[in-house]
Structures are given as structure tokens and as C-alpha cells.
Design an enzyme around this catalytic site. Structure first.
Site, PDB file in Angstrom:
ATOM      1  N   LYS A 200      -2.928   1.999  -7.090  1.00  0.00           N
ATOM      2  CA  LYS A 200      -2.695   1.278  -5.773  1.00  0.00           C
ATOM      3  C   LYS A 200      -3.113  -0.249  -5.962  1.00  0.00           C
ATOM      4  O   LYS A 200      -4.299  -0.528  -6.229  1.00  0.00           O
ATOM      5  CB  LYS A 200      -3.556   2.103  -4.830  1.00  0.00           C
ATOM      6  CG  LYS A 200      -3.468   1.530  -3.376  1.00  0.00           C
ATOM      7  CD  LYS A 200      -4.171   2.341  -2.348  1.00  0.00           C
ATOM      8  CE  LYS A 200      -3.842   1.505  -1.031  1.00  0.00           C
ATOM      9  NZ  LYS A 200      -4.813   2.128   0.045  1.00  0.00           N
ATOM     10  N   ARG A 210      -1.782  -1.091   8.730  1.00  0.00           N
ATOM     11  CA  ARG A 210      -3.220  -1.500   9.236  1.00  0.00           C
ATOM     12  C   ARG A 210      -2.907  -1.574  10.572  1.00  0.00           C
ATOM     13  O   ARG A 210      -3.915  -1.441  11.545  1.00  0.00           O
ATOM     14  CB  ARG A 210      -3.524  -2.795   8.505  1.00  0.00           C
ATOM     15  CG  ARG A 210      -3.793  -2.455   7.114  1.00  0.00           C
ATOM     16  CD  ARG A 210      -4.487  -3.856   6.403  1.00  0.00           C
ATOM     17  NE  ARG A 210      -4.405  -3.375   4.851  1.00  0.00           N
ATOM     18  CZ  ARG A 210      -4.840  -4.232   3.933  1.00  0.00           C
ATOM     19  NH1 ARG A 210      -4.799  -5.498   4.057  1.00  0.00           N
ATOM     20  NH2 ARG A 210      -4.601  -3.839   2.612  1.00  0.00           N
ATOM     21  N   LYS A 254       1.765   2.967  -5.628  1.00  0.00           N
ATOM     22  CA  LYS A 254       1.916   2.507  -4.327  1.00  0.00           C
ATOM     23  C   LYS A 254       1.506   0.788  -4.525  1.00  0.00           C
ATOM     24  O   LYS A 254       0.592   0.369  -5.028  1.00  0.00           O
ATOM     25  CB  LYS A 254       0.797   3.109  -3.358  1.00  0.00           C
ATOM     26  CG  LYS A 254       0.830   2.496  -2.015  1.00  0.00           C
ATOM     27  CD  LYS A 254      -0.348   3.227  -1.397  1.00  0.00           C
ATOM     28  CE  LYS A 254      -0.319   2.738   0.177  1.00  0.00           C
ATOM     29  NZ  LYS A 254      -1.501   3.182   0.729  1.00  0.00           N
ATOM     30  N   SER A 280       4.745   0.804   4.365  1.00  0.00           N
ATOM     31  CA  SER A 280       4.868   0.392   5.541  1.00  0.00           C
ATOM     32  C   SER A 280       6.006  -1.258   5.576  1.00  0.00           C
ATOM     33  O   SER A 280       6.931  -1.582   6.373  1.00  0.00           O
ATOM     34  CB  SER A 280       3.790  -0.065   6.609  1.00  0.00           C
ATOM     35  OG  SER A 280       2.857  -0.909   5.988  1.00  0.00           O
ATOM     36  N   TYR A 319       8.440   6.201   5.492  1.00  0.00           N
ATOM     37  CA  TYR A 319       8.620   6.344   6.904  1.00  0.00           C
ATOM     38  C   TYR A 319      10.079   6.678   7.358  1.00  0.00           C
ATOM     39  O   TYR A 319      10.339   7.124   8.431  1.00  0.00           O
ATOM     40  CB  TYR A 319       8.062   5.033   7.510  1.00  0.00           C
ATOM     41  CG  TYR A 319       6.874   4.834   7.312  1.00  0.00           C
ATOM     42  CD1 TYR A 319       5.608   5.528   7.936  1.00  0.00           C
ATOM     43  CD2 TYR A 319       6.461   3.999   6.151  1.00  0.00           C
ATOM     44  CE1 TYR A 319       4.364   5.168   7.531  1.00  0.00           C
ATOM     45  CE2 TYR A 319       5.094   3.724   5.874  1.00  0.00           C
ATOM     46  CZ  TYR A 319       3.896   4.337   6.363  1.00  0.00           C
ATOM     47  OH  TYR A 319       2.793   4.270   5.885  1.00  0.00           O
TER      48      TYR A 319
HETATM   49  C1  PBG Z   1      -5.693   2.875   3.121  1.00  0.00           C
HETATM   50  C2  PBG Z   1      -4.214   2.783   3.069  1.00  0.00           C
HETATM   51  C3  PBG Z   1      -3.157   1.953   3.293  1.00  0.00           C
HETATM   52  C4  PBG Z   1      -2.248   2.513   3.197  1.00  0.00           C
HETATM   53  C5  PBG Z   1      -2.264   4.109   3.142  1.00  0.00           C
HETATM   54  N1  PBG Z   1      -3.561   4.064   3.059  1.00  0.00           N
HETATM   55  C6  PBG Z   1      -3.609   0.484   3.538  1.00  0.00           C
HETATM   56  C7  PBG Z   1      -4.464  -0.325   2.659  1.00  0.00           C
HETATM   57  O1  PBG Z   1      -4.744   0.182   1.602  1.00  0.00           O
HETATM   58  O2  PBG Z   1      -5.055  -1.343   3.327  1.00  0.00           O
HETATM   59  C8  PBG Z   1      -0.924   1.586   3.328  1.00  0.00           C
HETATM   60  C9  PBG Z   1       0.390   2.490   3.617  1.00  0.00           C
HETATM   61  C10 PBG Z   1       1.538   1.636   4.068  1.00  0.00           C
HETATM   62  O3  PBG Z   1       1.455   0.617   4.049  1.00  0.00           O
HETATM   63  O4  PBG Z   1       2.485   2.060   4.493  1.00  0.00           O
HETATM   64  N2  PBG Z   1      -6.572   3.477   2.844  1.00  0.00           N
END
Ligand code: PBG
Length: 330
Positions: A200, A210, A254, A280, A319
Site C-alpha cells: 500500500k 478520507r 493499492k 477513491s 466503487y
Molecule cells: C486507511 C485506508 C485508506 C484507504 C483504505 N483504507 C486511506 C488512507 O490510507 O489514508 C483508501 C481507499 C480509497 O482511497 O479508496 N486505512
């Protein structure tokens, strides 16, 4: 292979629809989709402005969305909570409250759908902390690894007890997969899977998420001391190898599209299912691009989703899952 023109004309197999269908190398169906859904304590649907077409749902509506997933042939949903502001704290203790929004959401979906759908839950503290980081902070403001892991273990256990099928740690602490696996085994949850967010990245594509979980406004600074540097690929292989060794049943890369090389490398190298999260910001870009005339929305999204499969992903968190399922189901 030595082939030469005109004995070989690669356009021959492309000349008819039936022929293209015969030689198609990659297929995508609704079974390749995982649908992320946001829960709210509120009584009304809450559209998310930065994520057009996506809402936070009260639990009854969330359960209806899950049933819709079943009807569309989507095998799994991923749940994320928008925790009430007054339950957020320095150490995110609400994360392991067995009656928190996440646990109630799990039960609502289970009551509505039984065993017809997989419920994947996010393990990380950012929806529960008053500072928006995924873990607890030490005196210097650094996200403390081992103290965070102890809390994540408790969080994963309450989710499993509530009925989660797959716990998905998205926090990027070191050693959390092993710690969670041991705790799940000890608690008798032998068949609760772990899908590790293994690779990630500290990405600019998470902004709308967020907003959705309400951590964006709280977050100061960035997540670069635990999420990966977008410049690194070998390190992702190391992360994946560690998480598999610690007991991950599947791994995730991711964000998605900007990291397809990582999906490919993981698939070539490891014998576990790999999933990609089209996050997202990627979703929002497709919607905004289509609205601005960059192309047909449905065609754009299907082509992008197919690229994940071609790169070797077993499935995609997106999504667009319900929209994509409708398109793919014809
Ligand atoms: C945080 C988390 C995030 C996402 C999933 N779990 C955001 C981050 O790491 O700040 C992002 C998913 C998305 O942007 O669709 N635990």
C-alpha cells in the site's frame, strides 16, 4: 516463434466479433468485483461530494446495498465506517468496541444476506483516531508500530466475532499479519481470512476516501512513515513475502492503475491470490473525465477494470462495482 507477413496477418482473428470472443485472453465478470461501502450513524443517505455516485449509508440501507450485490453476482463487500466524531480519540479505542458502527454494520449485512456474501472489513485506526493517522502516536508524533499492532489485533477480533469473513489490515504496520493470525486462531476463528493490504503506497489518490470516513479534515502531515514510497517496487515484493509468511490468505496492491506493474510482479512471483484496489481518487478521475468529455464512462471503467485482470489480479475493489456488474451482466 518466427512468423512473417502475409502468411501471418494478426488482423484475421480480429475481423469478426465471434472470432475476437474466441481468442479473448482475459475475461471479467461480476465475480471479479469487491464493492466498498461506507456506513454512517446518521439516519439518511449521505452523498459524498468528492466521490460522485457514492454515499454513506445508514445500516438498513447498507444491508439493502449488500443484497443488491448478491443479486448482481458480486461475491464480496468491503465495509468502512464513518465513526461519529465524539467517539474518535487519541488511541482509536472505538476500533475494538464490539458494538461500534463497523460491528453493527457487519451484523446488519449478515442478517440481511446470510452466507450469500463475503464481508471484508478494514483493520486500521484512521476512522477512529482524533488525528486521522492509522495508528497511535508516540511522544514525538511518530506512529508507534508495536503499540498499534496490539490495538489492531483487538480490532480484528471484534470484527471476526461480529461475523467478518475477511479481515483486511490497511494500516501498513510491520508484523500485524502474524499477530492477527495468531489471535484469530486462538479465538477459534480458523476460517476467517486475512487479505493483507501488503503493498500500500503513500498515495495522492486517497483524498475522497478520507472525506468519506471523515478522517481527511483531521489528518495533519502524511502517512509516509508507514505507507510505501511510490518509487519502490522491490520493496513491495518484500512486503508481500513477509505478509504471506505471516499468514495472509491473499494480498492487495493499492492504489490500482498506477501500480499495475506491482500487481503483475506479485502474480508472477507468489502463489497467492492478489487483489487490486482501484481507490477513491481513481474512481473520481474516471467520473470527472467522463463528465468533461474524455470518453464514455462505461467504456472507460470497463477497460480500466479489465487491465487489472490482465495484469493478474484475482479481483478488484472498486466503487464502480455495481455499475460495472450491471454492464458486465449485460
Ligand atoms: C486507511 C485506508 C485508506 C484507504 C483504505 N483504507 C486511506 C488512507 O490510507 O489514508 C483508501 C481507499 C480509497 O482511497 O479508496 N486505512
Amino acid at each position: 516463434m518466427t512468423r512473417s507477413f502475409p502468411n501471418t496477418r494478426l488482423r484475421r482473428t480480429r475481423a469478426h466479433g465471434w472470432s475476437r470472443a474466441m481468442v479473448r485472453e482475459t475475461t471479467m465478470t461480476s465475480a471479479d468485483l469487491i464493492w466498498p461501502l461506507f456506513a454512517t450513524e446518521g439516519g439518511e443517505e449521505q452523498p459524498i461530494a468528492s466521490l460522485p455516485g457514492v454515499s454513506r449509508w445508514p445500516l438498513a440501507d447498507l444491508a439493502r446495498r449488500a443484497k443488491e450485490a448478491v443479486d448482481l453476482g458480486i461475491p464480496c463487500i468491503a465495509l468502512f465506517p464513518n465513526t461519529a466524531p465524539d467517539t474518535r480519540s487519541e488511541n482509536g479505542a472505538e476500533a475494538y468496541n464490539p458494538d461500534n458502527l463497523m460491528c453493527r454494520a457487519i451484523k446488519a449485512v449478515r442478517d440481511a444476506c446470510g452466507d450469500d456474501i463475503g464481508i471484508l472489513t478494514d483493520v486500521a485506526l484512521d476512522p477512529y483516531t482524533s488525528h486521522g493517522q492509522d495508528g497511535v502516536l508516540d511522544a514525538s508524533g511518530y506512529v508507534a508500530n508495536d503499540d498499534t499492532v496490539a490495538i489492531l489485533v483487538d480490532q480484528a477480533i471484534v470484527q471476526a466475532e461480529a461475523g467478518a469473513d475477511i479481515v483486511a489490515p490497511s494500516d501498513m504496520m510491520d508484523g500485524r499479519i502474524g499477530a492477527i493470525r495468531v489471535a484469530l486462531e486462538m479465538a477459534g476463528h480458523h476460517n476467517v481470512q486475512i487479505m493483507s493490504y501488503a503493498a500500500k503506497y503513500a498515495s495522492a489518490f486517497y483524498g475522497p476516501f478520507r472525506d468519506a470516513v471523515g478522517s481527511g479534515g483531521l489528518l495533519k502531515g502524511d502517512k509516509k512513515s508507514y505507507q510505501m514510497d511510490p518509487a519502490n517496487g522491490d520493496e513491495a515484493m518484500h512486503e508481500v513475502a513477509m505478509d504471506i509468511a505471516e499468514g495472509a490468505d491473499s494480498v492487495m496492491v493499492k492504489p490500482g492503475l498506477a501500480y499495475l506493474d506491482i500487481v503483475w510482479r506479485v502474480k508472477q512471483r507468489f502463489e497467492v491470490p492478489v487483489f487490486a484496489y482501484q481507490v477513491s481518487g481513481e474512481y473520481a478521475l474516471i467520473e470527472a473525465g467522463a463528465a468533461a468529455g474524455a470518453g464514455d464512462r462505461d467504456a472507460l471503467l470497463v477497460e480500466k477494470l479489465l487491465s487489472f485482470k490482465r495484469a493478474g489480479a484475482s479481483g478488484v475493489l472498486t466503487y464502480h462495482a455495481p455499475v460495472a456488474a450491471r454492464i458486465l451482466n449485460g
